[in-house]
Design a protein around this motif. Structure first.
Motif, PDB file in Angstrom:
ATOM      1  N   THR A  29       0.768  -1.321  -0.124  1.00 35.58           N
ATOM      2  CA  THR A  29       0.109   0.139  -0.174  1.00 35.58           C
ATOM      3  C   THR A  29       1.029   1.258  -0.091  1.00 35.58           C
ATOM      4  O   THR A  29       0.674   2.035  -0.615  1.00 35.58           O
ATOM      5  CB  THR A  29      -1.020  -0.019   1.249  1.00 35.58           C
ATOM      6  OG1 THR A  29      -1.687  -1.056   1.052  1.00 35.58           O
ATOM      7  CG2 THR A  29      -1.819   1.219   1.220  1.00 35.58           C
ATOM      8  N   LEU A  49       1.982   2.099  -3.458  1.00 31.12           N
ATOM      9  CA  LEU A  49       0.876   2.550  -4.187  1.00 31.12           C
ATOM     10  C   LEU A  49       0.595   3.999  -3.924  1.00 31.12           C
ATOM     11  O   LEU A  49       0.171   4.673  -5.011  1.00 31.12           O
ATOM     12  CB  LEU A  49      -0.424   1.809  -4.119  1.00 31.12           C
ATOM     13  CG  LEU A  49      -0.392   0.282  -4.498  1.00 31.12           C
ATOM     14  CD1 LEU A  49      -1.932  -0.548  -4.028  1.00 31.12           C
ATOM     15  CD2 LEU A  49      -0.047   0.202  -6.094  1.00 31.12           C
ATOM     16  N   VAL A  50       0.600   4.108  -2.862  1.00 31.60           N
ATOM     17  CA  VAL A  50       0.322   5.507  -2.155  1.00 31.60           C
ATOM     18  C   VAL A  50       1.352   6.611  -2.766  1.00 31.60           C
ATOM     19  O   VAL A  50       1.215   7.837  -3.434  1.00 31.60           O
ATOM     20  CB  VAL A  50       0.369   5.941  -0.797  1.00 31.60           C
ATOM     21  CG1 VAL A  50       0.462   7.346  -0.397  1.00 31.60           C
ATOM     22  CG2 VAL A  50      -0.616   5.171  -0.079  1.00 31.60           C
ATOM     23  N   ILE A  64       2.964   5.881  -5.671  1.00 27.52           N
ATOM     24  CA  ILE A  64       2.616   6.315  -7.450  1.00 27.52           C
ATOM     25  C   ILE A  64       1.570   7.261  -7.413  1.00 27.52           C
ATOM     26  O   ILE A  64       1.810   8.075  -8.422  1.00 27.52           O
ATOM     27  CB  ILE A  64       2.466   4.891  -7.860  1.00 27.52           C
ATOM     28  CG1 ILE A  64       3.513   3.827  -7.711  1.00 27.52           C
ATOM     29  CG2 ILE A  64       1.799   4.929  -9.003  1.00 27.52           C
ATOM     30  CD1 ILE A  64       3.088   2.288  -7.940  1.00 27.52           C
ATOM     31  N   VAL A  65       0.555   7.010  -6.602  1.00 23.94           N
ATOM     32  CA  VAL A  65      -0.487   8.009  -6.835  1.00 23.94           C
ATOM     33  C   VAL A  65      -0.136   9.502  -6.329  1.00 23.94           C
ATOM     34  O   VAL A  65      -0.313  10.442  -7.328  1.00 23.94           O
ATOM     35  CB  VAL A  65      -1.554   7.829  -5.989  1.00 23.94           C
ATOM     36  CG1 VAL A  65      -2.701   8.882  -5.869  1.00 23.94           C
ATOM     37  CG2 VAL A  65      -2.234   6.337  -6.225  1.00 23.94           C
ATOM     38  N   ILE A  85       2.022  10.757  -9.584  1.00 23.94           N
ATOM     39  CA  ILE A  85       1.112  11.203 -10.658  1.00 23.94           C
ATOM     40  C   ILE A  85       0.342  12.286 -10.361  1.00 23.94           C
ATOM     41  O   ILE A  85       0.374  13.048 -11.085  1.00 23.94           O
ATOM     42  CB  ILE A  85       0.168   9.940 -10.944  1.00 23.94           C
ATOM     43  CG1 ILE A  85       0.802   8.695 -11.438  1.00 23.94           C
ATOM     44  CG2 ILE A  85      -0.935  10.381 -11.800  1.00 23.94           C
ATOM     45  CD1 ILE A  85      -0.196   7.411 -11.582  1.00 23.94           C
ATOM     46  N   GLY A  86      -0.069  12.569  -9.088  1.00 27.25           N
ATOM     47  CA  GLY A  86      -0.657  13.842  -8.825  1.00 27.25           C
ATOM     48  C   GLY A  86       0.263  15.163  -8.917  1.00 27.25           C
ATOM     49  O   GLY A  86      -0.189  16.317  -9.179  1.00 27.25           O
ATOM     50  N   GLU A  89       0.546  15.858 -12.403  1.00 28.57           N
ATOM     51  CA  GLU A  89      -0.740  16.508 -12.877  1.00 28.57           C
ATOM     52  C   GLU A  89      -0.858  18.010 -12.609  1.00 28.57           C
ATOM     53  O   GLU A  89      -1.168  18.759 -13.371  1.00 28.57           O
ATOM     54  CB  GLU A  89      -1.926  15.627 -12.386  1.00 28.57           C
ATOM     55  CG  GLU A  89      -3.126  16.316 -12.897  1.00 28.57           C
ATOM     56  CD  GLU A  89      -3.532  15.525 -14.063  1.00 28.57           C
ATOM     57  OE1 GLU A  89      -4.550  15.838 -14.724  1.00 28.57           O
ATOM     58  OE2 GLU A  89      -3.032  14.614 -14.728  1.00 28.57           O
TER      59      GLU A  89
END
Length: 203
Positions: free
Chosen positions: A117, A120-121, A123-124, A127-128, A131
């Motif tokens: 987890t 994954l955090v 990675i997110v 990406i944020g 962005e």
């Protein structure tokens, strides 16, 4: 998971069926000459998303299409590369877990051997950050069209192209993005179904 991906595949396949929704004259006359409305299909809006829509609505949908296409091109290429056995060298964490110790495709996110987890955090969050900091159109920086994220500091020779070549490059990107959206969805479906694919290998 399998049923959800299967339903998504059916929905995508339905997009290639003849559309029962009639296009309005307004939508056709306004957007039939836009980039991406090219032979042999031409302007095609089976869901009627552009019925009575203005240029702002069209630009928003085009922006989303370009961004999704770019993401899917990266995703499809990433699948091909990792399934060929090419991974980032070294460990993914301080515990000594190597990058190539995790499975490919969907299994890297869901399942007993998935990325933790905390990974994954990260990675997110990455990406944020992309962005918010880069993948956006900054007004007043000389961007020429929807999806142009150069923002005054990235070029790679774009300004050396004439207008005809620029349109050609943009059309190629649109087509490749559309193909990649179907391609990555196809890989996800086949991963759940199992088997072997040419080039890709075992799923």
């Amino acid at each position: 998971m399998k049923s959800a991906i299967f339903a998504a595949a059916i929905a995508s396949a339905a997009a290639f069926a003849p559309a029962p929704v009639a296009q309005t004259t307004t939508a056709l006359s306004a957007f039939e000459s836009e980039l991406g409305a090219q032979p042999p299909i031409g302007f095609w809006d089976p869901l009627g998303l552009l019925d009575e829509a203005g240029q702002t609505r069209f630009d928003r949908l085009r922006y989303v299409e370009i961004k999704h296409g770019r993401i899917c091109q990266l995703a499809f290429l990433g699948n091909i590369i990792t399934r060929a056995g090419i991974h980032i060298p070294g460990d993914i964490d301080t515990a000594g877990d190597a990058f190539d110790s995790y499975p490919n495709g969907i299994a890297a996110f869901f399942g007993p051997d998935s990325i933790p987890t905390a990974g994954l955090v990260q990675i997110v969050a990455f990406i944020g950050w992309l962005e918010c900091a880069f993948m956006r159109d900054v007004e007043g920086t000389g961007n020429e069209h929807v999806g142009d994220f150069r923002n005054g500091y990235i070029d790679f020779g774009w300004d050396d192209f004439d207008e005809e070549e620029k349109l050609s490059k943009r059309a190629i990107e649109l087509n490749n993005g559309r193909a990649a959206m179907m391609g990555i969805l196809g890989l996800m479906v086949h991963e759940e179904l199992g088997g072997t694919l040419p080039v890709v290998g075992d799923m």
